[in-house]
Scaffold this motif. Structure first.
Motif, mmCIF file in Angstrom:
data_model
loop_
_atom_site.group_PDB
_atom_site.id
_atom_site.type_symbol
_atom_site.label_atom_id
_atom_site.label_comp_id
_atom_site.label_asym_id
_atom_site.label_seq_id
_atom_site.Cartn_x
_atom_site.Cartn_y
_atom_site.Cartn_z
ATOM 1 N N VAL A 142 -3.563 -8.390 -20.841
ATOM 2 C CA VAL A 142 -4.613 -7.532 -20.287
ATOM 3 C C VAL A 142 -4.571 -7.566 -18.757
ATOM 4 O O VAL A 142 -4.670 -6.534 -18.090
ATOM 5 N N GLN A 143 -4.357 -8.774 -18.203
ATOM 6 C CA GLN A 143 -4.264 -8.893 -16.738
ATOM 7 C C GLN A 143 -3.137 -8.027 -16.198
ATOM 8 O O GLN A 143 -3.299 -7.303 -15.220
ATOM 9 N N ASP A 144 -1.958 -8.121 -16.853
ATOM 10 C CA ASP A 144 -0.800 -7.350 -16.400
ATOM 11 C C ASP A 144 -1.057 -5.854 -16.527
ATOM 12 O O ASP A 144 -0.660 -5.064 -15.669
ATOM 13 N N LEU A 145 -1.736 -5.458 -17.608
ATOM 14 C CA LEU A 145 -2.028 -4.028 -17.792
ATOM 15 C C LEU A 145 -2.959 -3.537 -16.690
ATOM 16 O O LEU A 145 -2.783 -2.439 -16.157
ATOM 17 N N ILE A 146 -3.933 -4.381 -16.334
ATOM 18 C CA ILE A 146 -4.870 -3.988 -15.268
ATOM 19 C C ILE A 146 -4.111 -3.849 -13.948
ATOM 20 O O ILE A 146 -4.252 -2.862 -13.229
ATOM 21 N N THR A 147 -3.257 -4.833 -13.646
ATOM 22 C CA THR A 147 -2.488 -4.769 -12.388
ATOM 23 C C THR A 147 -1.630 -3.512 -12.366
ATOM 24 O O THR A 147 -1.593 -2.787 -11.376
ATOM 25 N N LEU A 148 -0.956 -3.260 -13.495
ATOM 26 C CA LEU A 148 -0.054 -2.113 -13.560
ATOM 27 C C LEU A 148 -0.820 -0.805 -13.365
ATOM 28 O O LEU A 148 -0.385 0.082 -12.636
ATOM 29 N N SER A 149 -1.982 -0.694 -14.015
ATOM 30 C CA SER A 149 -2.709 0.567 -13.893
ATOM 31 C C SER A 149 -3.277 0.728 -12.489
ATOM 32 O O SER A 149 -3.463 1.831 -12.006
ATOM 33 N N ARG A 150 -3.517 -0.399 -11.811
ATOM 34 C CA ARG A 150 -4.008 -0.309 -10.426
ATOM 35 C C ARG A 150 -2.953 0.263 -9.494
ATOM 36 O O ARG A 150 -3.257 1.002 -8.578
ATOM 37 N N ILE A 151 -1.706 -0.110 -9.729
ATOM 38 C CA ILE A 151 -0.686 0.267 -8.738
ATOM 39 C C ILE A 151 0.171 1.459 -9.126
ATOM 40 O O ILE A 151 0.756 2.093 -8.280
ATOM 41 N N GLN A 152 0.246 1.775 -10.431
ATOM 42 C CA GLN A 152 1.213 2.809 -10.748
ATOM 43 C C GLN A 152 0.639 4.218 -10.675
ATOM 44 O O GLN A 152 1.358 5.183 -10.898
ATOM 45 N N GLY A 153 -0.658 4.341 -10.365
ATOM 46 C CA GLY A 153 -1.228 5.677 -10.231
ATOM 47 C C GLY A 153 -0.721 6.382 -8.990
ATOM 48 O O GLY A 153 -1.095 7.512 -8.731
ATOM 49 N N GLY A 154 0.126 5.708 -8.234
ATOM 50 C CA GLY A 154 0.645 6.329 -7.015
ATOM 51 C C GLY A 154 -0.401 6.311 -5.911
ATOM 52 O O GLY A 154 -0.246 6.940 -4.874
ATOM 53 N N GLU A 155 -1.504 5.575 -6.161
ATOM 54 C CA GLU A 155 -2.535 5.511 -5.130
ATOM 55 C C GLU A 155 -2.063 4.617 -3.988
ATOM 56 O O GLU A 155 -1.337 3.656 -4.224
ATOM 57 N N PRO A 156 -2.492 4.946 -2.769
ATOM 58 C CA PRO A 156 -2.064 4.086 -1.660
ATOM 59 C C PRO A 156 -2.679 2.696 -1.811
ATOM 60 O O PRO A 156 -3.698 2.515 -2.474
ATOM 61 N N ILE A 157 -2.033 1.722 -1.180
ATOM 62 C CA ILE A 157 -2.548 0.354 -1.204
ATOM 63 C C ILE A 157 -3.934 0.373 -0.554
ATOM 64 O O ILE A 157 -4.112 0.983 0.503
#
Ligand code: ADP
Length: 374
Positions: A186-201
């Motif tokens: 679940v942690q990894d899924l949350i991290t992945l969804s945070r960064i892969q939306g192409g949203e800026p850091i």
């Protein structure tokens, strides 16, 4: 004279309608010019009056002919009854080896001289993204099912063994293990969804590489110590990159975690930073099992594992390298792998240096180890 009159009478309106039939209604040309889709205007004889360059590039139009028979048939129906029609269409690649393109089309009457407008939207990419998303959801469900199924079985077993304290303790331990696995996923899924939306850091800033390395090494020390693997961090000190420290620690920790997980006991894992022009390279080298060449391209895909059983045995979620890749891309960088089966692997993160150049401080070229830990 009468004959001539009759001739004139017949010819004049015809000549007018001919030029009207080949001219686009007012303003249409400028609207077509700004449309992102492929656009084609057919005259009443099915000749192409206007075609966007995309329509020609996709092979929908050649010269003044519409090549897709299905589109021509639609255009004729529309001309006949004036109804707007929508459809989906696959057009075979017109060059050798080129894939078919999938279009969403809309065909509408244009003006009052039998002209028809065909708009075709390339949806190949949208289809691909949809397929990837479907796959991802199927994979996530599958990955979640395993620990959830195990937890439910273990709970049942504990219930049955209520009067055997030793068994209860043993099964409770296994429940904790499965729960931890679920938590990592679940942690990894949350991290992945945070960064892969192409949203800026969120709030990028200068990040000291030494600190990222210390932090990541620190978090992996226990696992490394359990296998008597020596973790060494070194390379050039004082380097800084532009980005988010927490995300960079996560990426580097995933690389070190893998290096430890896929290495035999009593080996070394070296984490090292160095300036490389306008970038900083952080590499993680191990003396582990290595990765077959055929799999090296795929290891950054979500849930791809060279050996699924081994990955699960080491608590892997199959998402670690996908996270590393997305973190590096979000930072404007990249990740590369070198590996040889039986010898080991080196993963290198290449990230843009803060301030545009890697060497910013006078003490930055020393190469003393930052930490050596067991
Ligand atoms: P996992 O959770 O399975 O480790 P990752 O995305 O982190 O998932 O890695 C994908 C796969 O790449 C792993 O299952 C493993 O087969 C391979 N791999 C990753 N890092 C290494 C390494 N340092 N040495 C050998 N194989 C590795």
């Amino acid at each position: 004279m009468a004959v001539r009159n009759h001739f004139d009478h017949r010819r004049v309106p015809d000549a007018t309608s001919e030029s009207e039939a080949t001219a686009l209604p007012n303003g249409v040309a400028s609207v077509l010019a700004v449309l992102p889709s492929s656009a084609v205007v057919l005259d009443r004889e099915d000749r192409v009056l206007r075609a966007s360059s995309a329509a020609r590039a996709f092979g929908l139009v050649k010269g003044d002919r519409m090549m897709a028979a299905e589109l021509l048939a639609l255009a004729r129906q529309v001309r006949r009854d004036g109804e707007i029609r929508e459809s989906e269409l696959e057009v075979a690649g017109h060059k050798f080896g080129q894939e078919a393109t999938s279009f969403a089309v809309r065909v509408a009457p244009l003006g009052s001289h039998g002209q028809v407008l065909v708009l075709a939207e390339d949806q190949t990419e949208r289809r691909r993204v949809e397929a990837v998303r479907r796959d991802f959801v199927a994979n996530v469900s599958h990955e979640l099912k395993t620990p959830v199924g195990a937890l439910s079985l273990l709970a049942e077993t504990i219930q049955d063994a209520a009067d055997d304290p030793e068994a209860v303790t043993r099964f409770a331990g296994r429940m904790q293990h499965e729960a931890a696995r679920l938590n990592y996923l679940v942690q990894d899924l949350i991290t992945l969804s945070r960064i892969q939306g192409g949203e800026p850091i969120p709030i990028p800033g200068p990040v000291p590489v030494d600190e990222v390395m210390h932090e990541a090494v620190d978090r992996c020390n226990t696992k490394a110590a359990a296998k008597d693997i020596t973790l060494v961090a070194g390379g050039t000190e004082g380097l800084r990159v532009w980005g988010d420290d927490e995300l960079l620690v996560t990426a580097l920790r995933n690389l070190i975690d893998n290096a430890v997980a896929y290495s035999p006991e009593h080996t070394r894992v070296v984490v090292s930073a160095r300036p490389a022009g306008e970038s900083v390279e952080i590499s993680v080298s191990d003396q582990g099992i290595g990765i077959p060449e055929s799999a090296q391209e795929r290891i950054f895909e979500r849930f791809f594992r060279v050996d699924a059983a081994r990955s699960r045995a080491t608590g892997g979620t199959g998402l670690g390298l996908a996270i590393v890749k997305h973190v590096s891309v979000a930072h404007g960088g990249e990740v590369a792998v070198w590996s040889k089966e039986g010898s080991g692997s080196t993963f290198t993160l290449r990230l843009p240096a803060f301030g545009g150049t890697a060497v910013t401080e006078s003490h930055s070229t020393t190469t003393t180890p930052l930490e050596a830990a067991k």
